[in-house]
Scaffold this active site. Sequence first.
Site, PDB file in Angstrom:
ATOM      1  N   GLY A 125       0.835  -1.186   0.000  1.00  0.00           N
ATOM      2  CA  GLY A 125       0.000   0.000   0.000  1.00  0.00           C
ATOM      3  C   GLY A 125       0.868   1.233   0.000  1.00  0.00           C
ATOM      4  O   GLY A 125       2.065   1.174   0.289  1.00  0.00           O
ATOM      5  N   HIS A 137      -3.295   0.808   8.200  1.00  0.00           N
ATOM      6  CA  HIS A 137      -1.935   1.332   8.110  1.00  0.00           C
ATOM      7  C   HIS A 137      -1.883   2.551   7.181  1.00  0.00           C
ATOM      8  O   HIS A 137      -1.298   3.584   7.526  1.00  0.00           O
ATOM      9  CB  HIS A 137      -1.017   0.200   7.597  1.00  0.00           C
ATOM     10  CG  HIS A 137       0.406   0.582   7.367  1.00  0.00           C
ATOM     11  ND1 HIS A 137       1.460  -0.008   8.027  1.00  0.00           N
ATOM     12  CD2 HIS A 137       0.963   1.500   6.535  1.00  0.00           C
ATOM     13  CE1 HIS A 137       2.596   0.531   7.608  1.00  0.00           C
ATOM     14  NE2 HIS A 137       2.319   1.452   6.701  1.00  0.00           N
ATOM     15  N   GLU A 138      -2.511   2.429   6.010  1.00  0.00           N
ATOM     16  CA  GLU A 138      -2.446   3.529   5.030  1.00  0.00           C
ATOM     17  C   GLU A 138      -3.273   4.736   5.481  1.00  0.00           C
ATOM     18  O   GLU A 138      -2.857   5.878   5.281  1.00  0.00           O
ATOM     19  CB  GLU A 138      -2.905   3.047   3.648  1.00  0.00           C
ATOM     20  CG  GLU A 138      -2.079   1.905   3.052  1.00  0.00           C
ATOM     21  CD  GLU A 138      -0.586   2.141   3.064  1.00  0.00           C
ATOM     22  OE1 GLU A 138      -0.142   3.302   2.984  1.00  0.00           O
ATOM     23  OE2 GLU A 138       0.153   1.140   3.194  1.00  0.00           O
ATOM     24  N   HIS A 145      -1.383   6.919   7.780  1.00  0.00           N
ATOM     25  CA  HIS A 145      -0.441   7.844   7.127  1.00  0.00           C
ATOM     26  C   HIS A 145      -1.095   9.205   6.851  1.00  0.00           C
ATOM     27  O   HIS A 145      -0.434  10.237   6.906  1.00  0.00           O
ATOM     28  CB  HIS A 145       0.022   7.277   5.778  1.00  0.00           C
ATOM     29  CG  HIS A 145       1.184   6.327   5.865  1.00  0.00           C
ATOM     30  ND1 HIS A 145       2.426   6.699   6.328  1.00  0.00           N
ATOM     31  CD2 HIS A 145       1.296   5.017   5.529  1.00  0.00           C
ATOM     32  CE1 HIS A 145       3.251   5.662   6.269  1.00  0.00           C
ATOM     33  NE2 HIS A 145       2.594   4.620   5.784  1.00  0.00           N
ATOM     34  N   CYS A 176       6.778  -0.940   6.183  1.00  0.00           N
ATOM     35  CA  CYS A 176       6.321   0.290   5.545  1.00  0.00           C
ATOM     36  C   CYS A 176       7.396   0.780   4.582  1.00  0.00           C
ATOM     37  O   CYS A 176       8.578   0.738   4.915  1.00  0.00           O
ATOM     38  CB  CYS A 176       6.060   1.346   6.623  1.00  0.00           C
ATOM     39  SG  CYS A 176       5.563   2.944   5.972  1.00  0.00           S
ATOM     40  N   LEU A 177       6.977   1.245   3.423  1.00  0.00           N
ATOM     41  CA  LEU A 177       7.943   1.733   2.434  1.00  0.00           C
ATOM     42  C   LEU A 177       8.701   2.959   2.942  1.00  0.00           C
ATOM     43  O   LEU A 177       9.767   3.286   2.430  1.00  0.00           O
ATOM     44  CB  LEU A 177       7.243   2.062   1.110  1.00  0.00           C
ATOM     45  CG  LEU A 177       6.614   0.864   0.382  1.00  0.00           C
ATOM     46  CD1 LEU A 177       5.858   1.322  -0.852  1.00  0.00           C
ATOM     47  CD2 LEU A 177       7.672  -0.164   0.016  1.00  0.00           C
ATOM     48  N   GLN A 204       3.327   9.928   1.753  1.00  0.00           N
ATOM     49  CA  GLN A 204       4.615   9.238   1.598  1.00  0.00           C
ATOM     50  C   GLN A 204       5.366   9.707   0.363  1.00  0.00           C
ATOM     51  O   GLN A 204       6.581   9.573   0.279  1.00  0.00           O
ATOM     52  CB  GLN A 204       4.410   7.720   1.506  1.00  0.00           C
ATOM     53  CG  GLN A 204       3.945   7.083   2.802  1.00  0.00           C
ATOM     54  CD  GLN A 204       3.788   5.586   2.628  1.00  0.00           C
ATOM     55  OE1 GLN A 204       2.756   5.115   2.175  1.00  0.00           O
ATOM     56  NE2 GLN A 204       4.811   4.825   2.977  1.00  0.00           N
TER      57      GLN A 204
HETATM   58 NI    NI Z   1       3.412   2.702   5.461  1.00  0.00          NI
END
Ligand code: NI
Length: 173
Positions: A46, A137-138, A141, A95-96, A51
Amino acid sequence: MAILPILKYPDARLRNISSPIVTFDEALASLDQDMRETMLNAPGSGLAAPQVNRLLRIIVIDDSAPDEDYGSRVLTLVNPKIVNAAGELVYREGCLSVLDLQAEVRRAEEVTVEAQDIAGQNFTITAKGRKAVILQHEIDHLDGVLFVDRVSRLIKDMYLKKRRKFQKQAQNS
Ligand code: NI
């Protein structure tokens, strides 16, 4: 389409609150395409707009079924909002924006999310397990919350120390 650079923790920009999307135009469609490409290229489960340094309430998630190839289905949610959460599960997350860390996080097991699609049409989805975790999670953000905020203090502190050391080394080399 373009692959966008992903901000990395502890970048302070990841802490900003994203704004609701009110204009469903070409620019939004283009951001959606770029986010999809960026997520699939990473690869990740995701990606949320902050981000990639865009403070807008839009996320993309890998929506492939377990028997499908990764990325065969991607879902975009604009202005997503959790309207119902039930149960509890512990899931190992990454997480990216958080390099080299995977940790267990406690989340709701099932969530119902109201959102809009890229054309501004309302829809509602209910998800369980992995997909419910990704959604939570997303959406976090969009409010400047990272999964490291939901792990133990000890893990977070150790990780932060490691990252700062690594950044210092990278600067000095
Ligand atoms: Ni993340």
